[in-house]
Design a protein around this motif. Sequence first.
Motif, PDB file in Angstrom:
ATOM      1  N   MET A 270     -23.557 -47.343  68.633  1.00  0.00           N
ATOM      2  CA  MET A 270     -22.480 -48.314  68.709  1.00  0.00           C
ATOM      3  C   MET A 270     -21.652 -48.086  69.971  1.00  0.00           C
ATOM      4  SD  MET A 270     -19.754 -48.875  65.621  1.00  0.00           S
ATOM      5  CE  MET A 270     -19.368 -47.105  65.619  1.00  0.00           C
ATOM      6  N   ASP A 271     -21.276 -49.151  70.641  1.00  0.00           N
ATOM      7  CA  ASP A 271     -20.316 -49.071  71.749  1.00  0.00           C
ATOM      8  C   ASP A 271     -18.909 -49.247  71.175  1.00  0.00           C
ATOM      9  OD1 ASP A 271     -21.916 -48.578  74.103  1.00  0.00           O
ATOM     10  OD2 ASP A 271     -22.747 -50.573  73.826  1.00  0.00           O
ATOM     11  N   ALA A 272     -18.421 -50.491  71.120  1.00  0.00           N
ATOM     12  CA  ALA A 272     -17.104 -50.756  70.545  1.00  0.00           C
ATOM     13  C   ALA A 272     -17.143 -50.480  69.046  1.00  0.00           C
ATOM     14  CB  ALA A 272     -16.692 -52.199  70.811  1.00  0.00           C
ATOM     15  N   PHE A 273     -16.130 -49.762  68.552  1.00  0.00           N
ATOM     16  CA  PHE A 273     -16.130 -49.418  67.134  1.00  0.00           C
ATOM     17  C   PHE A 273     -15.950 -50.659  66.266  1.00  0.00           C
ATOM     18  CE2 PHE A 273     -14.100 -48.363  63.122  1.00  0.00           C
ATOM     19  CZ  PHE A 273     -14.981 -47.417  62.633  1.00  0.00           C
ATOM     20  N   ASP A 274     -16.894 -50.867  65.358  1.00  0.00           N
ATOM     21  CA  ASP A 274     -16.831 -51.982  64.419  1.00  0.00           C
ATOM     22  C   ASP A 274     -17.757 -51.662  63.253  1.00  0.00           C
ATOM     23  OD1 ASP A 274     -16.839 -54.316  62.965  1.00  0.00           O
ATOM     24  OD2 ASP A 274     -17.374 -55.622  64.636  1.00  0.00           O
ATOM     25  N   ASP A 374     -14.188 -48.122  72.797  1.00  0.00           N
ATOM     26  CA  ASP A 374     -15.504 -47.495  72.863  1.00  0.00           C
ATOM     27  C   ASP A 374     -15.476 -46.221  72.038  1.00  0.00           C
ATOM     28  OD1 ASP A 374     -18.235 -47.403  74.327  1.00  0.00           O
ATOM     29  OD2 ASP A 374     -17.408 -45.386  74.522  1.00  0.00           O
ATOM     30  N   TYR A 375     -16.338 -46.142  71.043  1.00  0.00           N
ATOM     31  CA  TYR A 375     -16.276 -45.059  70.060  1.00  0.00           C
ATOM     32  C   TYR A 375     -16.549 -43.699  70.690  1.00  0.00           C
ATOM     33  CZ  TYR A 375     -17.210 -42.342  65.844  1.00  0.00           C
ATOM     34  OH  TYR A 375     -17.180 -41.380  64.871  1.00  0.00           O
ATOM     35  N   THR A 376     -17.583 -43.612  71.501  1.00  0.00           N
ATOM     36  CA  THR A 376     -17.966 -42.314  72.057  1.00  0.00           C
ATOM     37  C   THR A 376     -16.950 -41.800  73.067  1.00  0.00           C
ATOM     38  OG1 THR A 376     -20.315 -42.742  71.701  1.00  0.00           O
ATOM     39  CG2 THR A 376     -19.755 -41.080  73.345  1.00  0.00           C
ATOM     40  N   SER A 377     -16.575 -42.645  74.031  1.00  0.00           N
ATOM     41  CA  SER A 377     -15.699 -42.176  75.109  1.00  0.00           C
ATOM     42  C   SER A 377     -14.269 -41.951  74.641  1.00  0.00           C
ATOM     43  CB  SER A 377     -15.721 -43.161  76.277  1.00  0.00           C
ATOM     44  OG  SER A 377     -15.225 -44.422  75.884  1.00  0.00           O
ATOM     45  N   PHE A 378     -13.861 -42.595  73.533  1.00  0.00           N
ATOM     46  CA  PHE A 378     -12.484 -42.428  73.069  1.00  0.00           C
ATOM     47  C   PHE A 378     -12.154 -40.954  72.847  1.00  0.00           C
ATOM     48  CE2 PHE A 378      -9.389 -41.711  69.743  1.00  0.00           C
ATOM     49  CZ  PHE A 378      -8.305 -42.457  70.186  1.00  0.00           C
ATOM     50  N   PHE A 379     -13.047 -40.211  72.199  1.00  0.00           N
ATOM     51  CA  PHE A 379     -12.753 -38.826  71.844  1.00  0.00           C
ATOM     52  C   PHE A 379     -12.743 -37.919  73.071  1.00  0.00           C
ATOM     53  CE2 PHE A 379     -14.251 -40.740  67.918  1.00  0.00           C
ATOM     54  CZ  PHE A 379     -13.321 -40.280  67.008  1.00  0.00           C
ATOM     55  N   GLU A 459     -20.291 -44.598  80.902  1.00  0.00           N
ATOM     56  CA  GLU A 459     -19.478 -45.811  80.814  1.00  0.00           C
ATOM     57  C   GLU A 459     -20.017 -46.777  79.764  1.00  0.00           C
ATOM     58  OE1 GLU A 459     -19.664 -47.308  84.756  1.00  0.00           O
ATOM     59  OE2 GLU A 459     -18.359 -45.727  85.595  1.00  0.00           O
ATOM     60  N   PRO A 460     -19.118 -47.521  79.112  1.00  0.00           N
ATOM     61  CA  PRO A 460     -19.570 -48.557  78.172  1.00  0.00           C
ATOM     62  C   PRO A 460     -20.378 -49.629  78.889  1.00  0.00           C
ATOM     63  CG  PRO A 460     -17.235 -48.071  77.889  1.00  0.00           C
ATOM     64  CD  PRO A 460     -17.663 -47.392  79.159  1.00  0.00           C
ATOM     65  N   ALA A 461     -21.016 -50.459  78.108  1.00  0.00           N
ATOM     66  CA  ALA A 461     -21.825 -51.543  78.673  1.00  0.00           C
ATOM     67  C   ALA A 461     -20.964 -52.485  79.495  1.00  0.00           C
ATOM     68  CB  ALA A 461     -22.511 -52.315  77.555  1.00  0.00           C
ATOM     69  N   PRO A 462     -21.497 -53.018  80.585  1.00  0.00           N
ATOM     70  CA  PRO A 462     -20.747 -54.016  81.351  1.00  0.00           C
ATOM     71  C   PRO A 462     -20.522 -55.277  80.520  1.00  0.00           C
ATOM     72  CG  PRO A 462     -23.029 -53.864  82.118  1.00  0.00           C
ATOM     73  CD  PRO A 462     -22.819 -52.740  81.149  1.00  0.00           C
ATOM     74  N   ASP A 463     -19.497 -56.024  80.890  1.00  0.00           N
ATOM     75  CA  ASP A 463     -19.139 -57.221  80.116  1.00  0.00           C
ATOM     76  C   ASP A 463     -20.285 -58.213  80.020  1.00  0.00           C
ATOM     77  OD1 ASP A 463     -16.614 -56.224  79.697  1.00  0.00           O
ATOM     78  OD2 ASP A 463     -15.711 -57.298  81.385  1.00  0.00           O
TER      79      ASP A 463
END
Length: 475
Positions: A270-274, A374-379, A459-463
Amino acid sequence: MSIAPDRTVVLGHRFATEVPEIALRWQAEAAPDPRLLVLNESLALELGLDASWLRSPDGIGLLVGTALPADAEPVAQGYAGHQFGGWVPRLGDGRALLLGELDVDGSPRDLHLKGSGRTPFARGGDGLAAIGPMLREYLVSEAMHALGIPTTRSLSVVGTGRTVQRETELDGAVLARVAASHLRVGSFQYVAAAGELEVLRRLADHAISRHYPAAAEADNPYLALLDSVIAAQAGLIAQWMLAGFVHGVMNTDNMTISGETIDYGPCAFMDAFDPKTVFSSIDSWGRYAYGNQPAIAAWNLTRLAEALLGLIDDDQERAIELVTASLQQFPGRYSAAWTAGMRRKLGLSDEVGDAEVQQLSEELLELLEPEQADYTSFFRRLAAGAVEPPFEAWATRWRGMGPDVEAMQRVNPVYIPRNHLVEEALSAATAGDMEPFERLLRVITSPYDERPGFERYAEPAPDDFGRCFQTFCGT
């Protein structure tokens, strides 16, 4: 142990011998033009296999199942399963083959192929696999291993030189993977549905001997087996959730007895937490969404309990009473494992109570979702002191608990197999360029150490990658 190039690899056949009723002798199809795409040399060493020999024509023959020891007994395993909740009484290895078991320090490890050709379990399928899906399993399973999550391992991917017809023509491949075993909830369902109690007993005894030998000493060994699988799966699913991993197809035939993650088809991180995140193209109702995984695991374990009833007690009502009590352990075991994992992710000491950790963690997740964080990078950013305004009040409470930010960096990865990078690597690989795949593999198999020059991999996925990303099972 090291196997020299001129020595014969020894493949045991304990499973085929002890439970022949669900082991169908079969052979892999010939590969017209085999070409080694990737070899896991460190795993080969662990298995006692000589990597240079595996790169030879004879070694590649082993990796596609066409050059086996004379006494090998390759088999396609029979199993049933609930697929998206619907009962299918006969599934089995339709495009897979158990070559046998390697002895590693006295413990058997399955050597198993995917994409090796049709078996009688194929149900109309071609039994083949394409390069992209097999490289995906290699990449993601090795990332999971690097993250410390129990998993099958990938030994190699070999291009076969055969064309595979899907929506378009694709180049074929065979994956060789390794597991503690390939016993599944569906294995027990298959035998129980046939009413073969003595075969079921032998299967359960095989599982106990192989994975949970202490259960053999219990007053009720088969109830102890169930308890052991419940504990293993509770811990596994908690680790999935902590890592943001979405399996995508949690059918009962894809849940192992050992507690290893298996069958990386439509899986992704998962990228964005949902909690509603779904990647599988065939999961139109979100049954296997990220947030549903603990409940689905409990549902699958209930199916295992049903299959074991006849072994647990002759009195069915008593058996139901016993397994119900066992199944009721799952939520507590899962919650304890998840809370312990969040304690580590947030760098909190044992002085902070479990209830406080759980409340703080749940409040954080409630904040992450609407912010599409972003779930991973947040921490990792949290450990570095980077906190965005929507999280500041929460972070103030967290800081008051005295977190160890250095400890956080040891358990929160910088690098995961981000979906846009996986797709990029697989697209290049299927076009003949393995360099992006090999580079991504190097990054995600050392997930905790931030390295200069690899910034884009964190980095998260580009837009423009979009939020409609889908994965496919490859069949």
